[in-house]
Write an enzyme that holds these catalytic residues in place. Structure first.
Site, PDB file in Angstrom:
ATOM      1  N   LYS A 199      37.302  17.237  70.942  1.00 47.67           N
ATOM      2  CA  LYS A 199      37.560  18.669  71.035  1.00 47.67           C
ATOM      3  C   LYS A 199      39.215  18.960  71.183  1.00 47.67           C
ATOM      4  CE  LYS A 199      33.129  19.034  70.710  1.00 47.67           C
ATOM      5  NZ  LYS A 199      32.189  19.557  71.544  1.00 47.67           N
TER       6      LYS A 199
HETATM    7  C1  LIG Z   1      30.853  19.636  72.002  1.00 49.24           C
HETATM    8  C2  LIG Z   1      29.996  20.618  71.791  1.00 49.24           C
HETATM    9  C3  LIG Z   1      29.077  20.937  72.786  1.00 49.24           C
HETATM   10  C4  LIG Z   1      28.755  20.059  74.027  1.00 49.24           C
HETATM   11  O1  LIG Z   1      30.134  19.756  74.460  1.00 49.24           O
HETATM   12  P1  LIG Z   1      29.864  18.342  75.569  1.00 49.24           P
HETATM   13  O2  LIG Z   1      31.399  18.427  76.324  1.00 49.24           O
HETATM   14  O3  LIG Z   1      30.026  17.239  74.566  1.00 49.24           O
HETATM   15  O4  LIG Z   1      28.822  18.419  76.394  1.00 49.24           O
HETATM   16  C5  LIG Z   1      28.448  22.261  72.749  1.00 49.24           C
HETATM   17  N1  LIG Z   1      28.486  23.099  71.860  1.00 49.24           N
HETATM   18  C6  LIG Z   1      29.245  22.803  70.923  1.00 49.24           C
HETATM   19  C7  LIG Z   1      29.369  23.903  69.564  1.00 49.24           C
HETATM   20  C8  LIG Z   1      29.927  21.701  70.717  1.00 49.24           C
HETATM   21  O5  LIG Z   1      30.685  21.234  69.816  1.00 49.24           O
END
Ligand SMILES: *Cc1c(COP(=O)(O)O)cnc(C)c1O
Length: 430
Positions: A199
């Site tokens: 992210k």
């Molecule tokens: C990555 C992601 C999540 C989950 O995040 P994590 O930290 O991996 O649990 C939820 N929604 C979206 C749209 C994502 O890209």
């Protein structure tokens, strides 16, 4: 710069993007080393002072009154579902195309996801299709600002007000993206961000729940830490007042995240510059549909998501097969192009089988009503799913616009010789 008529890499030609070109994400410098080493030597490795400071700093950066640091974005989403009061048998509206946990977070609290098709242009939930999906059991809507583009929050908030729905923002991909000048995570009742390495803000793993509402914060904290009503920094009596989980993060990860947060604005600016260069280079590529940034939106370009137009080659077979063939060729060029999600959410087994907790729960709960996951109801999401490919990692800092242009050259090379890719696909099939 690669030449469009060079032999394709899958046919034995040179790679358009040399292996050494793209740098890994995230960049690490002395700021990261200082924060992480200070945490290491601070001997408070559980939920410690860096976690507290991360909460304050992220809330200030995003413009929220409260933030709670968690061990994942998914944990923050589950906390959001619980905080807005969604529970057994309640329906939660969610886009038909996203990461699985945008919808499984409802199941975690025995609530039931009800899917809404997407808008082709924005790839986000189609606000025009929300009201038709509302049932007497609908309590909340989860909007996902997918790929870094905000949902049209004027439309969503108007519907939510009319039907008294809580609004949860899944901002896991959209740090810093804005709608009409306002950052995502400040529109709904609460929001979730992810700190997973892929992210825009990396803490290894981790997440953040944000809200402006004191009561929602309190309810989210109960879920977050063993069902205790108080934060670990306050006096605890180790009493579980309600069902809780253990969603706290650790001090080292929080220290790393704080260091990265000092650089986040620069990262987002870099990503936007890189995406602009990539899109500039891709404009006019045959058979390729480019993503847009609608007026009033600031995209963070977490992913640049491209779609193929099979009609450009008079191809009328399954779109996903053609996309996969083009993708294989693009990946062979070293572009790191990939498919993001191969399944629309209603087509994922966890929903289709309607059995999350066993005994058909939560769909079998007496107040659950009927929910239909027939994928045919989500044709736009399916078409998007079958025709897309995306670029994420090549756009991240420290990679710059020059690298983005080389990557674009690799994509162009493949699409300009798509006839050869199609011939190869047919030859393999026979
Ligand atoms: C990555 C992601 C999540 C989950 O995040 P994590 O930290 O991996 O649990 C939820 N929604 C979206 C749209 C994502 O890209």
């Amino acid at each position: 710069m690669p030449h469009a008529n060079d032999t394709l890499a899958i046919l034995g030609g040179p790679k358009a993007v040399p292996d050494s070109l793209l740098q890994p994400w995230p960049p690490i410098d002395d700021i990261d080393r200082q924060y992480v080493l200070a945490s290491l030597e601070g001997h408070q490795h559980a939920f410690g002072p860096n976690c507290q400071k991360l909460q304050q700093e992220f809330a200030a950066w995003n413009g929220n009154r409260h933030a709670i640091a968690t061990n994942s974005g998914t944990a923050a989403l589950h906390m959001a579902v619980a905080a807005v009061g969604c529970g057994s048998g309640d329906h939660v509206l969610v886009t038909a195309y996203s990461w699985s946990s945008s919808a499984t977070c409802a199941l975690h609290h025995n609530a039931i996801p009800v899917f809404v098709d997407i808008d082709w242009e924005t790839m986000n939930i189609d606000p025009r299709k929300i009201e038709a999906a509302i049932t007497p059991q609908t309590k909340a809507i989860i909007v996902v600002h997918l790929h870094g583009l905000a949902v049209d929050m004027d439309a969503v908030l108007a519907i939510a007000r009319r039907h008294k729905l809580a609004v949860i923002e899944d901002a896991c991909q959209s740090h810093g993206a804005t709608f009409k000048g306002r950052k995502v995570g400040t529109f709904g009742h609460c929001a979730a961000f992810s700190l997973n390495q892929n992210k825009c803000l990396c803490g290894g793993e981790g997440g953040l729940f944000v809200t402006d509402d004191d009561e929602l914060r309190q309810r989210a904290m109960q879920v977050w830490s063993f069902g205790e009503t108080r934060s670990p920094s306050e006096q605890r009596d180790y009493h579980a007042y309600a069902l809780g989980w253990m969603y706290r993060n650790d001090d080292l990860g929080a220290a790393f995240t704080r260091a990265q947060l000092t650089k986040l604005d620069g990262y987002i600016a870099q990503q936007r510059e890189n995406a602009a260069a990539l899109l500039d280079e891709l404009r006019g590529t045959p058979g390729l549909i480019l993503p847009t940034e609608p007026p009033g939106h600031m995209h963070n370009w977490y992913n640049v998501t491209l779609r193929i137009d099979p009609a450009a080659w008079d191809y009328d077979g399954p779109a996903a097969a053609l996309r996969d063939a083009l993708l294989e060729a693009a990946a062979a060029e070293g572009t790191r192009a990939m498919v993001w999600q191969r399944f629309i959410l209603p087509d994922m087994t966890v929903f289709k089988a309607k059995n999350a907790y066993g005994q058909g729960v939560p769909w079998s709960l007496p107040n659950a009503g009927e929910v239909d996951y027939d994928p045919a109801q989500f044709p736009v999401a399916q078409r998007h799913c079958d025709t897309h490919l995306c670029l994420g990692s090549p756009l991240r800092a420290p990679n710059g616009p020059e690298a983005a242009r080389v990557v674009a050259g690799g994509i162009r090379k493949v699409f300009e010789q798509a006839d050869k890719v199609i011939d190869r696909m047919h030859a393999k099939a026979t």
